[in-house]
Design a protein around this motif. Sequence first.
Motif, PDB file in Angstrom:
ATOM      1  N   GLU A   1       0.830  -1.206   0.000  1.00  0.00           N
ATOM      2  CA  GLU A   1       0.000   0.000   0.000  1.00  0.00           C
ATOM      3  C   GLU A   1       0.867   1.261   0.000  1.00  0.00           C
ATOM      4  OE1 GLU A   1      -3.273   0.203  -0.480  1.00  0.00           O
ATOM      5  OE2 GLU A   1      -3.049  -1.957  -0.810  1.00  0.00           O
ATOM      6  N   GLU A   2       1.940   1.259   0.789  1.00  0.00           N
ATOM      7  CA  GLU A   2       2.851   2.419   0.799  1.00  0.00           C
ATOM      8  C   GLU A   2       3.493   2.602  -0.568  1.00  0.00           C
ATOM      9  OE1 GLU A   2       5.685   1.958   3.903  1.00  0.00           O
ATOM     10  OE2 GLU A   2       4.223   2.181   5.517  1.00  0.00           O
ATOM     11  N   PHE A   3       3.851   1.498  -1.195  1.00  0.00           N
ATOM     12  CA  PHE A   3       4.455   1.568  -2.519  1.00  0.00           C
ATOM     13  C   PHE A   3       3.473   2.156  -3.535  1.00  0.00           C
ATOM     14  CE2 PHE A   3       5.062  -0.660  -6.647  1.00  0.00           C
ATOM     15  CZ  PHE A   3       6.232  -0.024  -7.031  1.00  0.00           C
ATOM     16  N   LYS A   4       2.242   1.696  -3.477  1.00  0.00           N
ATOM     17  CA  LYS A   4       1.224   2.206  -4.407  1.00  0.00           C
ATOM     18  C   LYS A   4       0.978   3.699  -4.182  1.00  0.00           C
ATOM     19  CE  LYS A   4      -1.401  -2.085  -5.130  1.00  0.00           C
ATOM     20  NZ  LYS A   4      -2.672  -2.804  -4.836  1.00  0.00           N
ATOM     21  N   ALA A   5       0.959   4.106  -2.920  1.00  0.00           N
ATOM     22  CA  ALA A   5       0.719   5.516  -2.598  1.00  0.00           C
ATOM     23  C   ALA A   5       1.849   6.399  -3.127  1.00  0.00           C
ATOM     24  CB  ALA A   5       0.577   5.688  -1.089  1.00  0.00           C
ATOM     25  N   ILE A   6       3.082   5.951  -2.935  1.00  0.00           N
ATOM     26  CA  ILE A   6       4.225   6.729  -3.429  1.00  0.00           C
ATOM     27  C   ILE A   6       4.228   6.775  -4.950  1.00  0.00           C
ATOM     28  CG2 ILE A   6       6.744   6.613  -3.683  1.00  0.00           C
ATOM     29  CD1 ILE A   6       6.942   5.989  -0.741  1.00  0.00           C
ATOM     30  N   ARG A   7       3.906   5.652  -5.569  1.00  0.00           N
ATOM     31  CA  ARG A   7       3.864   5.620  -7.035  1.00  0.00           C
ATOM     32  C   ARG A   7       2.789   6.564  -7.576  1.00  0.00           C
ATOM     33  NH1 ARG A   7       3.333  -0.127  -9.979  1.00  0.00           N
ATOM     34  NH2 ARG A   7       1.306  -0.048  -8.943  1.00  0.00           N
ATOM     35  N   LYS A   8       1.651   6.632  -6.888  1.00  0.00           N
ATOM     36  CA  LYS A   8       0.572   7.541  -7.292  1.00  0.00           C
ATOM     37  C   LYS A   8       1.014   8.995  -7.126  1.00  0.00           C
ATOM     38  CE  LYS A   8      -4.320   8.502  -6.355  1.00  0.00           C
ATOM     39  NZ  LYS A   8      -4.223   9.901  -5.951  1.00  0.00           N
ATOM     40  N   ASN A   9       1.675   9.276  -5.999  1.00  0.00           N
ATOM     41  CA  ASN A   9       2.150  10.649  -5.755  1.00  0.00           C
ATOM     42  C   ASN A   9       3.187  11.074  -6.795  1.00  0.00           C
ATOM     43  OD1 ASN A   9       0.519  10.903  -3.527  1.00  0.00           O
ATOM     44  ND2 ASN A   9       2.115  10.328  -2.055  1.00  0.00           N
ATOM     45  N   ARG A  10       4.045  10.145  -7.188  1.00  0.00           N
ATOM     46  CA  ARG A  10       5.075  10.477  -8.174  1.00  0.00           C
ATOM     47  C   ARG A  10       4.453  10.789  -9.535  1.00  0.00           C
ATOM     48  NH1 ARG A  10      10.083   6.553  -8.540  1.00  0.00           N
ATOM     49  NH2 ARG A  10      10.726   8.226  -9.931  1.00  0.00           N
TER      50      ARG A  10
ATOM     51  N   LYS B   1      12.421  14.983  -9.463  1.00  0.00           N
ATOM     52  CA  LYS B   1      13.873  15.058  -9.410  1.00  0.00           C
ATOM     53  C   LYS B   1      14.380  14.956  -7.977  1.00  0.00           C
ATOM     54  CE  LYS B   1      17.692  17.963 -11.017  1.00  0.00           C
ATOM     55  NZ  LYS B   1      18.054  19.236 -11.687  1.00  0.00           N
ATOM     56  N   GLN B   2      13.693  15.621  -7.046  1.00  0.00           N
ATOM     57  CA  GLN B   2      14.088  15.584  -5.647  1.00  0.00           C
ATOM     58  C   GLN B   2      13.869  14.195  -5.043  1.00  0.00           C
ATOM     59  OE1 GLN B   2      15.771  17.934  -3.911  1.00  0.00           O
ATOM     60  NE2 GLN B   2      15.836  18.966  -5.907  1.00  0.00           N
ATOM     61  N   PHE B   3      12.770  13.561  -5.431  1.00  0.00           N
ATOM     62  CA  PHE B   3      12.486  12.208  -4.944  1.00  0.00           C
ATOM     63  C   PHE B   3      13.586  11.249  -5.406  1.00  0.00           C
ATOM     64  CE2 PHE B   3      10.776   7.945  -5.485  1.00  0.00           C
ATOM     65  CZ  PHE B   3      10.164   7.719  -4.251  1.00  0.00           C
ATOM     66  N   LEU B   4      13.944  11.352  -6.688  1.00  0.00           N
ATOM     67  CA  LEU B   4      14.983  10.477  -7.233  1.00  0.00           C
ATOM     68  C   LEU B   4      16.317  10.715  -6.538  1.00  0.00           C
ATOM     69  CD1 LEU B   4      15.815   8.384  -9.348  1.00  0.00           C
ATOM     70  CD2 LEU B   4      16.241  10.269 -10.945  1.00  0.00           C
ATOM     71  N   LYS B   5      16.638  11.987  -6.298  1.00  0.00           N
ATOM     72  CA  LYS B   5      17.889  12.326  -5.619  1.00  0.00           C
ATOM     73  C   LYS B   5      17.939  11.714  -4.223  1.00  0.00           C
ATOM     74  CE  LYS B   5      20.706  16.338  -4.341  1.00  0.00           C
ATOM     75  NZ  LYS B   5      20.790  17.820  -4.323  1.00  0.00           N
ATOM     76  N   LYS B   6      16.805  11.765  -3.531  1.00  0.00           N
ATOM     77  CA  LYS B   6      16.737  11.206  -2.174  1.00  0.00           C
ATOM     78  C   LYS B   6      16.916   9.692  -2.193  1.00  0.00           C
ATOM     79  CE  LYS B   6      13.858  11.111   1.975  1.00  0.00           C
ATOM     80  NZ  LYS B   6      12.574  11.526   2.584  1.00  0.00           N
ATOM     81  N   GLU B   7      16.295   9.026  -3.152  1.00  0.00           N
ATOM     82  CA  GLU B   7      16.405   7.568  -3.243  1.00  0.00           C
ATOM     83  C   GLU B   7      17.827   7.130  -3.580  1.00  0.00           C
ATOM     84  OE1 GLU B   7      13.802   4.889  -2.770  1.00  0.00           O
ATOM     85  OE2 GLU B   7      13.561   6.663  -1.517  1.00  0.00           O
TER      86      GLU B   7
END
Length: 464
Positions: free
Chosen positions: A54-63, A72-78
Amino acid sequence: MNNNTLWSLRLGFSNKQEKVIEKSGIAKFLEDSFNSKFDTSIPDFLKDSPKSLEEFKAIRKNRKEATEEEKKQFLKKEISTSLEMKGWWIDKMITNDLPLLEKMTCFWHNHYVSTYQKVKVNYWIFQHNQILRENAFGNFKDLTKKMIKSNAMVRYLDNTDNRKGKLNENLSRELLELFTLGIGNYTENDIKNGAKGLAGLGIGDENAIYRKIFEDPEPFDYLGKNGSFKIEEMIDIIFEQKNIPYLLTRKILKWFIYDNPSEDLVNYYGDYFRKVDFEIKPLLTRIFTEEFAKNTAGSKIKNPIEYTLQLVDELNNKTIKSKLISIFIKQQGMDLFNQPNVKGWDGGNNWLTSQIYLQRNNAADLLCSGKNLNRAKKAENDSEMMSENQENSSKLDLKWSKNGNNKTIISELKKRLLFQVDEATQKDFEAILKYDFNPEAQNADQAVLRLFNAMVKLPEYQLI
Protein backbone atom coordinates in the motif's frame (compact mmCIF):
# COMPACT_ATOMS: atom_id res chain seq x y z
CA MET A 1 52.43 -15.28 1.63
CA ASN A 2 51.76 -16.85 5.00
CA ASN A 3 49.02 -19.48 4.54
CA ASN A 4 46.97 -18.20 7.48
CA THR A 5 47.16 -14.69 6.01
CA LEU A 6 46.04 -16.06 2.65
CA TRP A 7 42.98 -17.70 4.16
CA SER A 8 42.19 -14.71 6.32
CA LEU A 9 41.95 -12.76 3.05
CA ARG A 10 39.95 -15.46 1.31
CA LEU A 11 37.46 -15.88 4.12
CA GLY A 12 37.26 -12.15 4.76
CA PHE A 13 38.69 -8.90 3.46
CA SER A 14 41.97 -8.43 5.34
CA ASN A 15 44.56 -10.33 7.40
CA LYS A 16 42.82 -9.46 10.69
CA GLN A 17 41.86 -13.09 11.29
CA GLU A 18 45.32 -14.52 10.55
CA LYS A 19 46.25 -15.15 14.20
CA VAL A 20 42.80 -16.55 15.00
CA ILE A 21 43.05 -19.06 12.15
CA GLU A 22 46.59 -19.98 13.19
CA LYS A 23 45.59 -20.46 16.82
CA SER A 24 42.22 -22.19 16.51
CA GLY A 25 42.67 -23.98 13.18
CA ILE A 26 40.60 -23.58 10.04
CA ALA A 27 37.80 -25.95 11.14
CA LYS A 28 37.14 -24.12 14.44
CA PHE A 29 37.36 -20.76 12.67
CA LEU A 30 34.68 -21.92 10.23
CA GLU A 31 32.47 -23.21 13.02
CA ASP A 32 32.66 -19.87 14.81
CA SER A 33 31.99 -18.03 11.54
CA PHE A 34 28.88 -20.11 10.88
CA ASN A 35 27.54 -19.11 14.31
CA SER A 36 28.22 -15.37 13.96
CA LYS A 37 25.30 -13.03 14.71
CA PHE A 38 24.10 -9.98 12.84
CA ASP A 39 21.81 -7.02 13.39
CA THR A 40 18.26 -7.60 12.12
CA SER A 41 16.97 -4.07 12.74
CA ILE A 42 15.99 -1.78 9.88
CA PRO A 43 18.54 1.06 9.45
CA ASP A 44 17.38 4.64 9.98
CA PHE A 45 18.16 5.64 6.40
CA LEU A 46 15.28 3.39 5.26
CA LYS A 47 12.63 5.06 7.43
CA ASP A 48 10.99 6.80 4.43
CA SER A 49 11.33 3.91 1.98
CA PRO A 50 7.96 2.18 1.28
CA LYS A 51 7.70 -1.07 3.22
CA SER A 52 4.25 -2.38 2.32
CA LEU A 53 2.42 -2.76 -0.97
CA GLU A 54 0.00 0.00 0.00
CA GLU A 55 2.85 2.42 0.80
CA PHE A 56 4.45 1.57 -2.52
CA LYS A 57 1.22 2.21 -4.41
CA ALA A 58 0.72 5.52 -2.60
CA ILE A 59 4.23 6.73 -3.43
CA ARG A 60 3.86 5.62 -7.03
CA LYS A 61 0.57 7.54 -7.29
CA ASN A 62 2.15 10.65 -5.76
CA ARG A 63 5.07 10.48 -8.17
CA LYS A 64 2.73 10.35 -11.17
CA GLU A 65 1.03 13.52 -9.94
CA ALA A 66 4.28 15.28 -8.92
CA THR A 67 5.94 18.14 -10.75
CA GLU A 68 9.19 17.55 -12.60
CA GLU A 69 11.13 19.24 -9.80
CA GLU A 70 9.43 17.06 -7.16
CA LYS A 71 10.26 13.94 -9.18
CA LYS A 72 13.87 15.06 -9.41
CA GLN A 73 14.09 15.58 -5.65
CA PHE A 74 12.49 12.21 -4.94
CA LEU A 75 14.98 10.48 -7.23
CA LYS A 76 17.89 12.33 -5.62
CA LYS A 77 16.74 11.21 -2.17
CA GLU A 78 16.40 7.57 -3.24
CA ILE A 79 19.88 7.57 -4.81
CA SER A 80 21.26 9.08 -1.60
CA THR A 81 19.56 6.31 0.40
CA SER A 82 21.04 3.69 -1.91
CA LEU A 83 24.52 5.15 -1.30
CA GLU A 84 23.89 5.05 2.46
CA MET A 85 23.02 1.37 2.15
CA LYS A 86 26.25 0.63 0.27
CA GLY A 87 28.24 2.31 3.05
CA TRP A 88 26.21 0.43 5.67
CA TRP A 89 27.17 -2.90 4.08
CA ILE A 90 30.85 -2.02 3.69
CA ASP A 91 30.89 -1.05 7.39
CA LYS A 92 29.69 -4.56 8.17
CA MET A 93 32.47 -6.05 6.07
CA ILE A 94 35.09 -3.94 7.86
CA THR A 95 33.87 -4.29 11.45
CA ASN A 96 32.69 -7.91 11.61
CA ASP A 97 35.17 -10.00 13.62
CA LEU A 98 34.14 -13.02 11.54
CA PRO A 99 33.67 -11.51 8.07
CA LEU A 100 32.97 -14.80 6.28
CA LEU A 101 29.27 -14.07 6.88
CA GLU A 102 29.47 -10.87 4.84
CA LYS A 103 31.66 -12.47 2.19
CA MET A 104 29.14 -15.28 1.77
CA THR A 105 26.28 -12.77 1.71
CA CYS A 106 28.13 -10.98 -1.10
CA PHE A 107 28.52 -14.30 -2.92
CA TRP A 108 24.77 -14.88 -2.80
CA HIS A 109 24.18 -11.23 -3.71
CA ASN A 110 25.99 -11.95 -6.98
CA HIS A 111 24.17 -15.25 -7.49
CA TYR A 112 20.57 -14.11 -6.95
CA VAL A 113 21.05 -10.73 -8.59
CA SER A 114 18.43 -8.06 -7.95
CA THR A 115 19.42 -4.43 -8.47
CA TYR A 116 18.21 -1.11 -7.13
CA GLN A 117 18.35 0.40 -10.63
CA LYS A 118 15.55 -1.95 -11.72
CA VAL A 119 13.63 -2.51 -8.48
CA LYS A 120 13.76 1.17 -7.39
CA VAL A 121 12.62 0.42 -3.84
CA ASN A 122 15.49 0.48 -1.35
CA TYR A 123 13.60 -1.39 1.36
CA TRP A 124 12.96 -4.38 -0.92
CA ILE A 125 16.66 -4.44 -1.84
CA PHE A 126 17.47 -4.34 1.89
CA GLN A 127 15.01 -7.21 2.51
CA HIS A 128 16.66 -9.20 -0.27
CA ASN A 129 20.09 -8.57 1.29
CA GLN A 130 18.93 -9.59 4.76
CA ILE A 131 17.41 -12.84 3.47
CA LEU A 132 20.81 -13.68 1.95
CA ARG A 133 22.59 -12.88 5.22
CA GLU A 134 20.08 -14.83 7.30
CA ASN A 135 20.45 -17.90 5.08
CA ALA A 136 24.09 -17.50 4.03
CA PHE A 137 25.09 -20.82 5.64
CA GLY A 138 21.73 -22.56 5.34
CA ASN A 139 20.21 -24.80 2.69
CA PHE A 140 20.54 -23.99 -1.02
CA LYS A 141 17.06 -25.23 -1.91
CA ASP A 142 15.40 -23.36 0.94
CA LEU A 143 17.23 -20.16 0.05
CA THR A 144 16.19 -20.50 -3.59
CA LYS A 145 12.55 -20.69 -2.54
CA LYS A 146 12.87 -17.60 -0.39
CA MET A 147 14.70 -15.65 -3.10
CA ILE A 148 12.16 -16.39 -5.83
CA LYS A 149 9.40 -15.26 -3.48
CA SER A 150 11.11 -11.98 -2.55
CA ASN A 151 9.55 -8.72 -3.70
CA ALA A 152 12.87 -7.57 -5.13
CA MET A 153 13.23 -10.65 -7.32
CA VAL A 154 9.71 -10.71 -8.80
CA ARG A 155 10.05 -7.03 -9.64
CA TYR A 156 13.63 -7.27 -10.97
CA LEU A 157 12.82 -10.18 -13.30
CA ASP A 158 9.43 -8.81 -14.39
CA ASN A 159 7.27 -11.51 -12.88
CA THR A 160 4.85 -8.75 -11.92
CA ASP A 161 3.99 -8.79 -15.67
CA ASN A 162 3.61 -12.58 -15.78
CA ARG A 163 -0.04 -13.65 -15.96
CA LYS A 164 -2.28 -16.16 -17.70
CA GLY A 165 -2.62 -15.30 -21.37
CA LYS A 166 0.35 -12.91 -21.21
CA LEU A 167 3.26 -14.92 -19.89
CA ASN A 168 6.64 -13.38 -19.06
CA GLU A 169 9.46 -15.95 -19.05
CA ASN A 170 12.25 -13.91 -17.44
CA LEU A 171 12.08 -15.32 -13.91
CA SER A 172 11.41 -18.85 -15.17
CA ARG A 173 14.48 -18.70 -17.40
CA GLU A 174 16.91 -17.33 -14.80
CA LEU A 175 15.65 -19.75 -12.16
CA LEU A 176 16.98 -22.58 -14.35
CA GLU A 177 19.85 -20.92 -16.22
CA LEU A 178 21.55 -18.79 -13.56
CA PHE A 179 20.23 -19.82 -10.14
CA THR A 180 20.13 -23.62 -10.21
CA LEU A 181 20.86 -25.94 -13.17
CA GLY A 182 22.85 -23.95 -15.73
CA ILE A 183 22.62 -23.97 -19.52
CA GLY A 184 22.19 -27.36 -21.16
CA ASN A 185 20.27 -29.00 -18.33
CA TYR A 186 16.73 -27.97 -19.31
CA THR A 187 14.68 -27.25 -22.45
CA GLU A 188 12.96 -24.15 -23.79
CA ASN A 189 9.66 -25.89 -23.05
CA ASP A 190 10.67 -26.12 -19.40
CA ILE A 191 11.14 -22.34 -19.42
CA LYS A 192 7.82 -21.67 -21.13
CA ASN A 193 5.95 -24.07 -18.87
CA GLY A 194 7.73 -22.79 -15.80
CA ALA A 195 6.36 -19.34 -16.58
CA LYS A 196 2.87 -20.82 -16.27
CA GLY A 197 3.67 -22.03 -12.75
CA LEU A 198 5.00 -18.57 -11.87
CA ALA A 199 2.05 -16.68 -13.39
CA GLY A 200 0.37 -14.47 -10.81
CA LEU A 201 3.33 -14.41 -8.39
CA GLY A 202 3.71 -10.71 -7.62
CA ILE A 203 4.53 -8.14 -4.96
CA GLY A 204 3.15 -8.62 -1.45
CA ASP A 205 3.82 -6.94 1.88
CA GLU A 206 6.68 -9.04 3.29
CA ASN A 207 7.23 -11.29 0.27
CA ALA A 208 5.76 -12.12 -3.12
CA ILE A 209 2.32 -13.74 -3.20
CA TYR A 210 0.14 -15.42 -5.80
CA ARG A 211 -2.97 -13.62 -7.03
CA LYS A 212 -5.57 -16.08 -8.20
CA ILE A 213 -6.95 -13.84 -10.91
CA PHE A 214 -3.59 -13.95 -12.75
CA GLU A 215 -2.66 -17.61 -12.13
CA ASP A 216 -2.56 -20.28 -14.85
CA PRO A 217 -4.04 -23.47 -13.32
CA GLU A 218 -3.60 -25.70 -16.39
CA PRO A 219 -1.28 -28.72 -15.88
CA PHE A 220 2.07 -28.61 -17.69
CA ASP A 221 5.23 -30.67 -18.22
CA TYR A 222 8.24 -29.53 -16.20
CA LEU A 223 11.61 -31.32 -16.18
CA GLY A 224 9.96 -34.66 -16.87
CA LYS A 225 6.97 -34.28 -14.53
CA ASN A 226 3.38 -33.23 -15.22
CA GLY A 227 1.08 -31.25 -12.98
CA SER A 228 -0.26 -27.83 -12.04
CA PHE A 229 2.87 -26.80 -10.15
CA LYS A 230 3.56 -23.65 -8.16
CA ILE A 231 6.98 -22.28 -7.33
CA GLU A 232 7.77 -24.45 -4.28
CA GLU A 233 6.90 -27.64 -6.17
CA MET A 234 8.86 -26.46 -9.20
CA ILE A 235 11.97 -25.89 -7.11
CA ASP A 236 11.56 -29.31 -5.48
CA ILE A 237 11.56 -30.82 -8.99
CA ILE A 238 14.61 -28.79 -10.01
CA PHE A 239 16.55 -30.12 -7.02
CA GLU A 240 15.84 -33.69 -8.10
CA GLN A 241 17.87 -33.19 -11.30
CA LYS A 242 21.25 -34.93 -11.49
CA ASN A 243 23.22 -31.80 -12.46
CA ILE A 244 21.83 -29.52 -9.77
CA PRO A 245 24.94 -29.32 -7.50
CA TYR A 246 27.62 -28.31 -9.99
CA LEU A 247 26.66 -24.78 -10.98
CA LEU A 248 26.90 -23.67 -7.36
CA THR A 249 30.08 -25.55 -6.43
CA ARG A 250 31.81 -24.03 -9.48
CA LYS A 251 30.70 -20.53 -8.44
CA ILE A 252 31.80 -21.02 -4.81
CA LEU A 253 35.24 -22.21 -5.92
CA LYS A 254 35.53 -19.19 -8.24
CA TRP A 255 34.38 -16.74 -5.57
CA PHE A 256 36.79 -17.88 -2.88
CA ILE A 257 39.76 -19.73 -4.37
CA TYR A 258 40.19 -20.27 -8.12
CA ASP A 259 39.37 -18.08 -11.09
CA ASN A 260 39.39 -21.27 -13.18
CA PRO A 261 38.52 -24.30 -11.02
CA SER A 262 39.04 -27.70 -12.59
CA GLU A 263 35.97 -29.74 -13.55
CA ASP A 264 37.29 -32.56 -11.36
CA LEU A 265 37.07 -30.29 -8.31
CA VAL A 266 33.66 -28.96 -9.33
CA ASN A 267 32.30 -32.50 -9.66
CA TYR A 268 34.03 -33.77 -6.52
CA TYR A 269 32.55 -31.07 -4.30
CA GLY A 270 29.25 -31.13 -6.21
CA ASP A 271 28.79 -34.83 -5.52
CA TYR A 272 29.40 -34.16 -1.83
CA PHE A 273 26.96 -31.23 -1.90
CA ARG A 274 24.21 -33.55 -3.12
CA LYS A 275 25.15 -36.10 -0.45
CA VAL A 276 24.63 -33.52 2.33
CA ASP A 277 21.24 -32.53 0.84
CA PHE A 278 22.43 -29.08 -0.35
CA GLU A 279 23.45 -27.83 3.08
CA ILE A 280 25.98 -25.02 2.75
CA LYS A 281 27.88 -25.44 6.06
CA PRO A 282 29.26 -28.93 5.40
CA LEU A 283 30.06 -28.00 1.80
CA LEU A 284 32.06 -24.93 2.81
CA THR A 285 33.78 -26.86 5.59
CA ARG A 286 34.95 -29.55 3.18
CA ILE A 287 36.03 -27.10 0.48
CA PHE A 288 37.93 -24.77 2.80
CA THR A 289 39.59 -27.41 4.99
CA GLU A 290 40.73 -29.50 2.01
CA GLU A 291 41.87 -26.55 -0.13
CA PHE A 292 43.59 -24.98 2.91
CA ALA A 293 46.07 -27.84 2.89
CA LYS A 294 47.04 -27.22 -0.74
CA ASN A 295 49.45 -24.69 -2.22
CA THR A 296 46.89 -22.52 -4.02
CA ALA A 297 48.20 -18.97 -3.45
CA GLY A 298 47.96 -16.72 -6.51
CA SER A 299 45.05 -18.61 -8.10
CA LYS A 300 42.52 -15.77 -7.98
CA ILE A 301 42.49 -12.04 -8.81
CA LYS A 302 41.24 -9.92 -5.92
CA ASN A 303 37.89 -8.32 -6.53
CA PRO A 304 37.66 -4.56 -5.83
CA ILE A 305 36.30 -5.06 -2.30
CA GLU A 306 39.10 -7.47 -1.38
CA TYR A 307 41.73 -5.19 -2.88
CA THR A 308 40.45 -1.98 -1.26
CA LEU A 309 39.58 -3.26 2.21
CA GLN A 310 42.91 -5.05 2.56
CA LEU A 311 44.75 -1.86 1.60
CA VAL A 312 42.73 0.29 4.02
CA ASP A 313 43.22 -2.23 6.82
CA GLU A 314 46.99 -2.56 6.28
CA LEU A 315 47.33 1.23 6.54
CA ASN A 316 45.05 1.33 9.59
CA ASN A 317 43.16 4.18 7.93
CA LYS A 318 40.33 4.96 10.36
CA THR A 319 39.04 8.09 8.65
CA ILE A 320 38.12 6.93 5.16
CA LYS A 321 34.35 6.86 4.71
CA SER A 322 32.67 3.63 3.68
CA LYS A 323 30.58 5.53 1.14
CA LEU A 324 33.78 6.72 -0.55
CA ILE A 325 34.95 3.11 -0.69
CA SER A 326 31.65 2.15 -2.32
CA ILE A 327 32.16 4.85 -4.97
CA PHE A 328 35.70 3.65 -5.67
CA ILE A 329 34.70 0.00 -6.06
CA LYS A 330 31.87 1.13 -8.34
CA GLN A 331 34.53 2.79 -10.48
CA GLN A 332 36.34 -0.57 -10.42
CA GLY A 333 33.24 -2.31 -11.80
CA MET A 334 31.80 -3.68 -8.54
CA ASP A 335 28.77 -1.53 -7.76
CA LEU A 336 26.99 -3.04 -4.75
CA PHE A 337 23.25 -3.57 -5.29
CA ASN A 338 23.75 -2.71 -8.99
CA GLN A 339 25.42 -5.46 -10.98
CA PRO A 340 25.57 -4.81 -14.74
CA ASN A 341 23.04 -7.55 -15.53
CA VAL A 342 21.34 -10.63 -14.09
CA LYS A 343 24.53 -12.68 -14.61
CA GLY A 344 26.29 -10.52 -12.03
CA TRP A 345 29.97 -9.64 -11.94
CA ASP A 346 32.03 -11.97 -14.11
CA GLY A 347 35.14 -11.71 -11.94
CA GLY A 348 38.45 -13.23 -12.96
CA ASN A 349 40.36 -11.22 -15.58
CA ASN A 350 37.57 -8.62 -15.62
CA TRP A 351 38.87 -7.42 -12.25
CA LEU A 352 42.24 -6.50 -13.70
CA THR A 353 41.92 -4.66 -16.97
CA SER A 354 44.67 -2.13 -17.72
CA GLN A 355 42.32 0.71 -16.68
CA ILE A 356 41.41 -0.95 -13.38
CA TYR A 357 45.08 -1.70 -12.65
CA LEU A 358 45.95 1.97 -13.22
CA GLN A 359 43.08 3.06 -10.96
CA ARG A 360 44.31 0.70 -8.25
CA ASN A 361 47.82 2.11 -8.44
CA ASN A 362 46.46 5.65 -8.24
CA ALA A 363 44.39 4.64 -5.20
CA ALA A 364 47.48 3.13 -3.56
CA ASP A 365 49.37 6.40 -4.06
CA LEU A 366 46.52 8.39 -2.54
CA LEU A 367 46.03 6.13 0.46
CA CYS A 368 49.76 5.74 1.14
CA SER A 369 50.09 9.52 1.17
CA GLY A 370 47.32 9.79 3.76
CA LYS A 371 44.75 11.14 1.32
CA ASN A 372 41.29 9.83 0.70
CA LEU A 373 40.13 8.01 -2.42
CA ASN A 374 39.41 10.44 -5.21
CA ARG A 375 38.60 10.45 -8.88
CA ALA A 376 39.63 12.66 -11.72
CA LYS A 377 36.03 13.13 -12.79
CA LYS A 378 32.99 13.32 -10.53
CA ALA A 379 29.88 11.45 -11.56
CA GLU A 380 26.75 13.52 -11.19
CA ASN A 381 25.12 11.17 -8.69
CA ASP A 382 28.27 10.97 -6.58
CA SER A 383 29.28 14.64 -6.67
CA GLU A 384 27.80 15.49 -3.31
CA MET A 385 29.58 12.56 -1.70
CA MET A 386 32.89 13.29 -3.36
CA SER A 387 32.80 16.90 -2.14
CA GLU A 388 33.35 15.47 1.34
CA ASN A 389 36.76 14.37 0.11
CA GLN A 390 38.42 17.71 0.85
CA GLU A 391 39.31 16.82 4.42
CA ASN A 392 42.80 16.79 5.93
CA SER A 393 45.17 13.90 5.38
CA SER A 394 44.60 10.73 7.40
CA LYS A 395 47.08 9.48 9.96
CA LEU A 396 48.45 6.12 8.85
CA ASP A 397 49.77 3.34 11.05
CA LEU A 398 51.48 0.68 8.97
CA LYS A 399 52.51 -2.01 11.42
CA TRP A 400 56.07 -3.33 11.01
CA SER A 401 58.70 -4.76 13.30
CA LYS A 402 61.34 -2.19 14.28
CA ASN A 403 63.74 -4.80 15.62
CA GLY A 404 65.07 -6.04 12.28
CA ASN A 405 67.11 -4.91 9.31
CA ASN A 406 66.04 -4.09 5.75
CA LYS A 407 65.80 -7.76 4.69
CA THR A 408 63.72 -8.87 7.68
CA ILE A 409 61.30 -5.96 7.17
CA ILE A 410 61.00 -6.77 3.46
CA SER A 411 60.35 -10.41 4.37
CA GLU A 412 57.71 -9.41 6.91
CA LEU A 413 55.77 -7.34 4.37
CA LYS A 414 56.12 -9.99 1.66
CA LYS A 415 54.49 -12.58 3.91
CA ARG A 416 51.56 -10.23 4.47
CA LEU A 417 51.12 -8.93 0.94
CA LEU A 418 52.61 -11.08 -1.82
CA PHE A 419 52.26 -14.71 -2.83
CA GLN A 420 55.65 -14.78 -4.57
CA VAL A 421 58.59 -12.54 -5.47
CA ASP A 422 61.41 -13.15 -7.98
CA GLU A 423 65.05 -12.19 -7.48
CA ALA A 424 64.84 -9.01 -9.57
CA THR A 425 61.87 -7.75 -7.54
CA GLN A 426 63.68 -8.54 -4.30
CA LYS A 427 66.56 -6.34 -5.48
CA ASP A 428 64.09 -3.55 -6.26
CA PHE A 429 62.80 -3.77 -2.68
CA GLU A 430 66.35 -3.60 -1.33
CA ALA A 431 66.97 -0.50 -3.45
CA ILE A 432 64.04 1.18 -1.68
CA LEU A 433 64.95 -0.06 1.81
CA LYS A 434 68.75 -0.09 1.70
CA TYR A 435 71.15 -2.33 3.62
CA ASP A 436 72.00 0.45 6.08
CA PHE A 437 68.35 1.17 6.87
CA ASN A 438 67.90 2.33 10.47
CA PRO A 439 64.48 1.43 11.97
CA GLU A 440 64.97 4.11 14.63
CA ALA A 441 65.61 6.92 12.18
CA GLN A 442 63.20 9.85 12.07
CA ASN A 443 62.00 9.04 8.54
CA ALA A 444 61.91 5.24 9.01
CA ASP A 445 58.09 5.03 8.81
CA GLN A 446 58.07 6.98 5.56
CA ALA A 447 60.73 4.71 4.07
CA VAL A 448 58.80 1.54 4.95
CA LEU A 449 55.63 3.15 3.61
CA ARG A 450 57.40 3.76 0.27
CA LEU A 451 58.33 0.08 0.22
CA PHE A 452 54.73 -0.88 1.03
CA ASN A 453 53.45 1.38 -1.76
CA ALA A 454 55.79 -0.30 -4.25
CA MET A 455 54.66 -3.76 -3.15
CA VAL A 456 50.93 -3.08 -3.47
CA LYS A 457 51.41 -1.85 -7.04
CA LEU A 458 52.86 -5.18 -8.16
CA PRO A 459 50.78 -7.64 -10.20
CA GLU A 460 51.43 -10.22 -7.45
CA TYR A 461 49.56 -8.07 -4.92
CA GLN A 462 46.45 -8.26 -7.10
CA LEU A 463 46.28 -12.03 -6.50
CA ILE A 464 45.30 -14.24 -3.59
